[in-house]
Design a protein around this motif. Structure first.
Motif, PDB file in Angstrom:
ATOM      1  N   PRO A  78      11.786   5.609  -2.846  1.00 29.23           N
ATOM      2  CA  PRO A  78      11.417   5.716  -1.429  1.00 29.23           C
ATOM      3  C   PRO A  78      11.128   7.153  -1.001  1.00 29.23           C
ATOM      4  O   PRO A  78      10.394   7.371  -0.043  1.00 29.23           O
ATOM      5  N   SER A  79      11.676   8.127  -1.712  1.00 27.79           N
ATOM      6  CA  SER A  79      11.424   9.519  -1.345  1.00 27.79           C
ATOM      7  C   SER A  79      10.286  10.145  -2.151  1.00 27.79           C
ATOM      8  O   SER A  79       9.998  11.338  -1.989  1.00 27.79           O
ATOM      9  N   SER A  80       9.629   9.364  -3.007  1.00 28.59           N
ATOM     10  CA  SER A  80       8.502   9.900  -3.782  1.00 28.59           C
ATOM     11  C   SER A  80       7.395  10.326  -2.829  1.00 28.59           C
ATOM     12  O   SER A  80       6.868   9.511  -2.076  1.00 28.59           O
ATOM     13  N   ALA A  81       7.064  11.593  -2.880  1.00 32.08           N
ATOM     14  CA  ALA A  81       6.033  12.128  -1.989  1.00 32.08           C
ATOM     15  C   ALA A  81       4.736  12.310  -2.761  1.00 32.08           C
ATOM     16  O   ALA A  81       4.733  12.632  -3.938  1.00 32.08           O
ATOM     17  N   GLY A  82       3.624  12.089  -2.072  1.00 31.73           N
ATOM     18  CA  GLY A  82       2.322  12.365  -2.659  1.00 31.73           C
ATOM     19  C   GLY A  82       1.789  11.315  -3.606  1.00 31.73           C
ATOM     20  O   GLY A  82       0.853  11.583  -4.360  1.00 31.73           O
ATOM     21  N   LEU A  83       2.359  10.086  -3.570  1.00 30.24           N
ATOM     22  CA  LEU A  83       1.892   9.059  -4.512  1.00 30.24           C
ATOM     23  C   LEU A  83       0.428   8.698  -4.306  1.00 30.24           C
ATOM     24  O   LEU A  83      -0.323   8.572  -5.271  1.00 30.24           O
ATOM     25  N   ASP A  84       0.015   8.531  -3.058  1.00 29.38           N
ATOM     26  CA  ASP A  84      -1.382   8.158  -2.809  1.00 29.38           C
ATOM     27  C   ASP A  84      -2.333   9.225  -3.350  1.00 29.38           C
ATOM     28  O   ASP A  84      -3.334   8.906  -3.995  1.00 29.38           O
ATOM     29  N   ALA A  85      -2.008  10.492  -3.095  1.00 30.00           N
ATOM     30  CA  ALA A  85      -2.850  11.578  -3.597  1.00 30.00           C
ATOM     31  C   ALA A  85      -2.846  11.606  -5.120  1.00 30.00           C
ATOM     32  O   ALA A  85      -3.893  11.789  -5.751  1.00 30.00           O
ATOM     33  N   ALA A  86      -1.669  11.403  -5.721  1.00 28.39           N
ATOM     34  CA  ALA A  86      -1.570  11.432  -7.183  1.00 28.39           C
ATOM     35  C   ALA A  86      -2.391  10.312  -7.806  1.00 28.39           C
ATOM     36  O   ALA A  86      -3.125  10.534  -8.772  1.00 28.39           O
ATOM     37  N   PHE A  87      -2.270   9.100  -7.258  1.00 25.81           N
ATOM     38  CA  PHE A  87      -3.073   7.996  -7.782  1.00 25.81           C
ATOM     39  C   PHE A  87      -4.560   8.263  -7.574  1.00 25.81           C
ATOM     40  O   PHE A  87      -5.374   7.957  -8.445  1.00 25.81           O
ATOM     41  N   GLY A  88      -4.913   8.839  -6.439  1.00 23.46           N
ATOM     42  CA  GLY A  88      -6.314   9.177  -6.192  1.00 23.46           C
ATOM     43  C   GLY A  88      -6.844  10.193  -7.185  1.00 23.46           C
ATOM     44  O   GLY A  88      -7.993  10.095  -7.646  1.00 23.46           O
ATOM     45  N   ASP A  89      -6.000  11.158  -7.539  1.00 29.04           N
ATOM     46  CA  ASP A  89      -6.411  12.210  -8.475  1.00 29.04           C
ATOM     47  C   ASP A  89      -6.744  11.666  -9.867  1.00 29.04           C
ATOM     48  O   ASP A  89      -7.557  12.250 -10.577  1.00 29.04           O
ATOM     49  N   CYS A 114       0.505  -9.076  -3.816  1.00 27.32           N
ATOM     50  CA  CYS A 114       1.286  -9.962  -2.950  1.00 27.32           C
ATOM     51  C   CYS A 114       2.748 -10.057  -3.373  1.00 27.32           C
ATOM     52  O   CYS A 114       3.605 -10.491  -2.597  1.00 27.32           O
ATOM     53  N   LEU A 115       3.063  -9.640  -4.584  1.00 22.76           N
ATOM     54  CA  LEU A 115       4.434  -9.721  -5.085  1.00 22.76           C
ATOM     55  C   LEU A 115       5.301  -8.557  -4.613  1.00 22.76           C
ATOM     56  O   LEU A 115       6.524  -8.673  -4.560  1.00 22.76           O
ATOM     57  N   ARG A 116       4.681  -7.457  -4.269  1.00 27.82           N
ATOM     58  CA  ARG A 116       5.424  -6.213  -4.024  1.00 27.82           C
ATOM     59  C   ARG A 116       6.180  -6.247  -2.703  1.00 27.82           C
ATOM     60  O   ARG A 116       5.666  -6.708  -1.692  1.00 27.82           O
ATOM     61  N   PRO A 117       7.415  -5.736  -2.737  1.00 27.46           N
ATOM     62  CA  PRO A 117       8.225  -5.744  -1.522  1.00 27.46           C
ATOM     63  C   PRO A 117       7.660  -4.815  -0.452  1.00 27.46           C
ATOM     64  O   PRO A 117       7.021  -3.811  -0.768  1.00 27.46           O
ATOM     65  N   THR A 118       7.904  -5.171   0.790  1.00 25.29           N
ATOM     66  CA  THR A 118       7.478  -4.318   1.898  1.00 25.29           C
ATOM     67  C   THR A 118       8.566  -3.314   2.261  1.00 25.29           C
ATOM     68  O   THR A 118       8.277  -2.287   2.863  1.00 25.29           O
ATOM     69  N   ASP A 119       9.815  -3.610   1.905  1.00 22.18           N
ATOM     70  CA  ASP A 119      10.907  -2.666   2.151  1.00 22.18           C
ATOM     71  C   ASP A 119      10.887  -1.579   1.075  1.00 22.18           C
ATOM     72  O   ASP A 119      10.434  -1.812  -0.053  1.00 22.18           O
ATOM     73  N   PRO A 120      11.409  -0.396   1.387  1.00 19.71           N
ATOM     74  CA  PRO A 120      11.483   0.669   0.378  1.00 19.71           C
ATOM     75  C   PRO A 120      12.375   0.251  -0.786  1.00 19.71           C
ATOM     76  O   PRO A 120      13.438  -0.338  -0.575  1.00 19.71           O
ATOM     77  N   VAL A 121      11.927   0.540  -2.001  1.00 20.41           N
ATOM     78  CA  VAL A 121      12.675   0.200  -3.217  1.00 20.41           C
ATOM     79  C   VAL A 121      12.509   1.318  -4.231  1.00 20.41           C
ATOM     80  O   VAL A 121      11.595   2.133  -4.141  1.00 20.41           O
TER      81      VAL A 121
END
Length: 196
Positions: A78-89, A114-121
């Motif tokens: 849940p505290s992983s920062a920058g995932l969207d940017a990393a995946f984009g890179d 559709c399987l992925r949880p919406t709550d932080p994990v």
């Protein structure tokens, strides 16, 4: 959970050998066989794992390895920062490595969304043990730090697997199946599992 194996956080010096371990572990995995080009398949899988270790695990998440690098676990949190940017890179490189299966891989990702949880994990992004070292408890050992951290922080742990034998393994670790979906294009079934 306790273990006699020495498990430690990974460093950048571990990437080559850790990627080799994951490449060997995932070479014949149902999801990987379905989504990664069969031409130079093992090299492609190893390269995908190396990208993932470098740009997702070490850059944004948590990676633990056995001291001999025959077991590797990569988590995002849940505290992983920058995932969207990393995946984009790495998106273009990942697509290139999927090769002639890139469209199938995209449909597989859409099907499992559709399987992925919406709550932080704590999300177990990948875990593998070199085939020659399997059956000794290394898989459980390399997962222990992430499972403990998730529990200590009050989060569930989540994973997806396309291997029926993995379902049984993870159930022994306290995970429960919370959903499943067959992948399109005659792909394997994927199970979603949660440990609360």
């Amino acid at each position: 959970m306790t273990s006699s194996f020495r498990i430690r956080p990974a460093t950048s010096r571990d990437i080559v050998d850790a990627a080799e371990t994951l490449g060997l572990a995932f070479a014949d995995y149902p999801f990987t066989r379905h989504t990664v080009d069969s031409r130079d398949h093992r090299d492609r899988v190893r390269s995908l794992q190396r990208l993932f270790l470098t740009e997702i695990g070490l850059r944004c998440g948590n990676v633990w390895v056995s001291d001999d690098l025959t077991a590797v676990a990569v988590w995002t949190t849940p505290s992983s920062a920058g995932l969207d940017a990393a995946f984009g890179d790495i998106a273009d490189q990942v697509t290139d490595l999927y090769g002639d299966r890139a469209e199938m891989a995209a449909r597989a990702d859409e099907a499992t969304a559709c399987l992925r949880p919406t709550d932080p994990v704590w999300y177990l992004a990948t875990v593998g043990v070199a085939p020659a070292s399997q059956g000794r408890g290394l898989g459980r050992a390399v997962l222990e730090p992430g499972l403990k951290a998730a529990r200590d922080q009050g989060y569930a742990a989540y994973l997806e697997t396309s291997s029926p034998s993995n379902v049984t393994f993870y159930e022994r670790l306290g995970f429960e199946v919370v959903g499943s979906v067959p992948l399109p294009d005659d792909g394997p079934k994927v199970w979603a599992m949660l440990r609360t």
